[in-house]
Design an enzyme around this catalytic site. Structure first.
Site, mmCIF file in Angstrom:
data_model
loop_
_atom_site.group_PDB
_atom_site.id
_atom_site.type_symbol
_atom_site.label_atom_id
_atom_site.label_comp_id
_atom_site.label_asym_id
_atom_site.label_seq_id
_atom_site.Cartn_x
_atom_site.Cartn_y
_atom_site.Cartn_z
ATOM 1 N N HIS A 92 14.529 -37.011 -19.795
ATOM 2 C CA HIS A 92 15.358 -35.826 -19.530
ATOM 3 C C HIS A 92 15.681 -35.658 -18.053
ATOM 4 O O HIS A 92 15.104 -36.298 -17.181
ATOM 5 C CB HIS A 92 14.706 -34.555 -20.082
ATOM 6 C CG HIS A 92 13.447 -34.122 -19.386
ATOM 7 N ND1 HIS A 92 12.183 -34.327 -19.889
ATOM 8 C CD2 HIS A 92 13.248 -33.457 -18.198
ATOM 9 C CE1 HIS A 92 11.281 -33.814 -19.065
ATOM 10 N NE2 HIS A 92 11.900 -33.281 -18.017
ATOM 11 N N HIS A 109 24.602 -39.987 -18.435
ATOM 12 C CA HIS A 109 23.879 -40.282 -17.198
ATOM 13 C C HIS A 109 23.721 -39.057 -16.315
ATOM 14 O O HIS A 109 24.353 -38.025 -16.527
ATOM 15 C CB HIS A 109 24.549 -41.420 -16.412
ATOM 16 C CG HIS A 109 25.870 -41.103 -15.785
ATOM 17 N ND1 HIS A 109 27.068 -41.577 -16.284
ATOM 18 C CD2 HIS A 109 26.203 -40.392 -14.671
ATOM 19 C CE1 HIS A 109 28.060 -41.166 -15.510
ATOM 20 N NE2 HIS A 109 27.556 -40.436 -14.526
ATOM 21 N N HIS A 148 14.399 -32.530 -11.418
ATOM 22 C CA HIS A 148 13.823 -33.864 -11.520
ATOM 23 C C HIS A 148 14.442 -34.661 -12.657
ATOM 24 O O HIS A 148 15.119 -34.103 -13.526
ATOM 25 C CB HIS A 148 12.301 -33.778 -11.738
ATOM 26 C CG HIS A 148 11.902 -33.020 -12.983
ATOM 27 N ND1 HIS A 148 11.431 -31.733 -12.948
ATOM 28 C CD2 HIS A 148 11.894 -33.381 -14.293
ATOM 29 C CE1 HIS A 148 11.155 -31.329 -14.183
ATOM 30 N NE2 HIS A 148 11.435 -32.312 -15.021
ATOM 31 N N HIS A 169 25.829 -34.885 -10.557
ATOM 32 C CA HIS A 169 26.316 -34.379 -11.830
ATOM 33 C C HIS A 169 25.540 -34.984 -12.989
ATOM 34 O O HIS A 169 24.818 -35.968 -12.816
ATOM 35 C CB HIS A 169 27.807 -34.692 -12.014
ATOM 36 C CG HIS A 169 28.137 -36.159 -11.971
ATOM 37 N ND1 HIS A 169 28.649 -36.786 -10.850
ATOM 38 C CD2 HIS A 169 28.010 -37.155 -12.898
ATOM 39 C CE1 HIS A 169 28.830 -38.075 -11.101
ATOM 40 N NE2 HIS A 169 28.435 -38.328 -12.330
ATOM 41 N N ARG A 207 22.687 -39.154 -5.325
ATOM 42 C CA ARG A 207 23.084 -39.866 -4.110
ATOM 43 C C ARG A 207 21.844 -40.485 -3.460
ATOM 44 O O ARG A 207 20.786 -39.847 -3.434
ATOM 45 C CB ARG A 207 23.763 -38.913 -3.132
ATOM 46 C CG ARG A 207 25.088 -38.351 -3.646
ATOM 47 C CD ARG A 207 25.642 -37.308 -2.686
ATOM 48 N NE ARG A 207 26.934 -36.799 -3.140
ATOM 49 C CZ ARG A 207 27.085 -35.776 -3.988
ATOM 50 N NH1 ARG A 207 26.000 -35.154 -4.465
ATOM 51 N NH2 ARG A 207 28.288 -35.370 -4.350
ATOM 52 N N GLU A 247 16.821 -30.575 -19.665
ATOM 53 C CA GLU A 247 15.830 -29.507 -19.566
ATOM 54 C C GLU A 247 16.375 -28.426 -18.648
ATOM 55 O O GLU A 247 16.687 -28.689 -17.490
ATOM 56 C CB GLU A 247 14.503 -30.031 -19.003
ATOM 57 C CG GLU A 247 13.469 -28.928 -18.790
ATOM 58 C CD GLU A 247 12.228 -29.386 -18.038
ATOM 59 O OE1 GLU A 247 11.398 -28.517 -17.704
ATOM 60 O OE2 GLU A 247 12.091 -30.596 -17.765
ATOM 61 N N GLU A 296 30.469 -34.455 -15.701
ATOM 62 C CA GLU A 296 31.521 -35.465 -15.842
ATOM 63 C C GLU A 296 31.741 -35.741 -17.327
ATOM 64 O O GLU A 296 30.805 -35.710 -18.129
ATOM 65 C CB GLU A 296 31.104 -36.748 -15.123
ATOM 66 C CG GLU A 296 32.193 -37.817 -15.098
ATOM 67 C CD GLU A 296 31.778 -39.078 -14.367
ATOM 68 O OE1 GLU A 296 32.671 -39.849 -14.007
ATOM 69 O OE2 GLU A 296 30.560 -39.290 -14.165
#
Length: 320
Positions: A170, A12, A99, A261, A16, A234, A307
């Site tokens: 991506h 993932h 993005h 992250h 925020r 990417e 993470e």
């Protein structure tokens, strides 16, 4: 204990958000489904995990840790009522994260659907020279690239689009030194370099990395052979940054905050972290640090947080 990086997944990317209701609604409109929610009322934040989960989705029905291409939305309580709260989207200074990108069955119809729903665009298909990509804005102003899984001209006559076929293709991060970053993601994180796009006229290169099989040859010129994949990374390199000793990208976790992250799920969390230790990574948080002993954070060469969690399908560790 052993670990096999070929079994890792780019699970993932965390953003925020100010108002989780508005953000969840947007990503659900893209066709995603809330596959998990974790609440931490004592620490005053909630986590929302969204993924494509239709019967045609890549990871349909999988445990959330056994997927690629999830979007994690982090809501810190109270931001929705704060008129001054605004995230850093990474594309105005300070820059870093760029993005998310979804790939769609029919780019014209997909963009029209978003426009009809009232969502704003950073770049429409008709803007500028590049007529095969668009950027829609989520409620916080994060850029979501929209790319086609087919050649644009093959879908121009079709007026329909099905979100069931969409992919979270991506996540883009800008990097200072591409050689250092590519070596890190290949050697330390176990990814493969799948595709390189050089734009000498634009002064930048794009490098696409991920887990899984190598990229096939494009069936036709102009066709992206990895557009139907999920969970790719990417890396964008703007020429010359590697030569500037003072140049630094923003990791999204220092103020002003926004992107948090990326996350890799692994086959054996203890063994993977031991391997990272052998590779002499820079740690943000080891497994043994703090109270949460089921997550670790590695720093990439630009200081972006990665993470590391256990793939719960391969080995049970946490009840989440």
């Amino acid at each position: 204990m052993s670990t096999d990086p070929s079994k890792y997944k780019l699970n993932h990317s965390m953003l925020r958000v100010k108002d989780p209701k508005a953000s969840v609604k947007f990503y659900e409109f893209l066709g995603m489904k809330l596959v998990n929610k974790l609440s931490f009322p004592d620490a005053k934040f909630d986590l929302y995990f969204l993924a494509f989960d239709s019967p045609k989705a890549v990871s349909h029905g999988n445990h959330w840790t056994d997927r690629e291409g999830i979007v994690e939305l982090t809501h810190n309580y109270g931001t929705e009522d704060d008129p001054n709260y605004k995230v850093a989207n990474g594309n105005t200074d300070p820059r870093g994260f760029g993005h998310l990108a979804i790939s769609v069955d029919n780019i014209q119809a997909a963009c029209q659907r978003l426009e009809d729903a009232g969502y704003k665009f950073q770049k429409k298909l008709t803007d500028g020279k590049m007529r095969h990509i668009a950027f829609v804005l989520d409620p916080d102003g994060y850029w979501v690239e929209v790319i086609g899984q087919n050649l644009a001209e093959e879908t121009e006559h079709i007026k329909e689009t099905s979100t069931e076929t969409y992919r979270m293709n991506h996540t883009m991060l800008r990097v200072k030194d591409p050689e250092v970053s590519i070596n890190f993601y290949k050697d330390v994180m176990g990814m493969e370099l799948l595709r390189t796009h050089e734009s000498q006229a634009g002064g930048f290169n794009l490098y696409f990395l991920g887990y899984g099989p190598p990229a096939p040859e494009a069936a036709k010129p102009g066709l992206n052979p990895i557009a139907d994949r999920e969970g790719l990374l990417e890396l964008t390199w703007n020429y010359g940054t590697e030569k500037d000793p003072n140049f630094k990208y923003h990791d999204g976790n220092a103020q002003p905050q926004g992107f948090g992250h990326i996350c890799v799920s692994v086959d054996d969390l203890e063994a993977a972290c031991a391997r990272f230790e052998e590779k002499k990574v820079n740690w943000k948080k080891r497994l043994s640090d703090g109270r949460m002993n089921n997550i670790a954070f590695v720093l990439d060469p630009d200081g972006y947080w990665i993470e590391v969690v256990q793939n719960e399908k391969l080995q049970k560790r946490s009840n989440w």
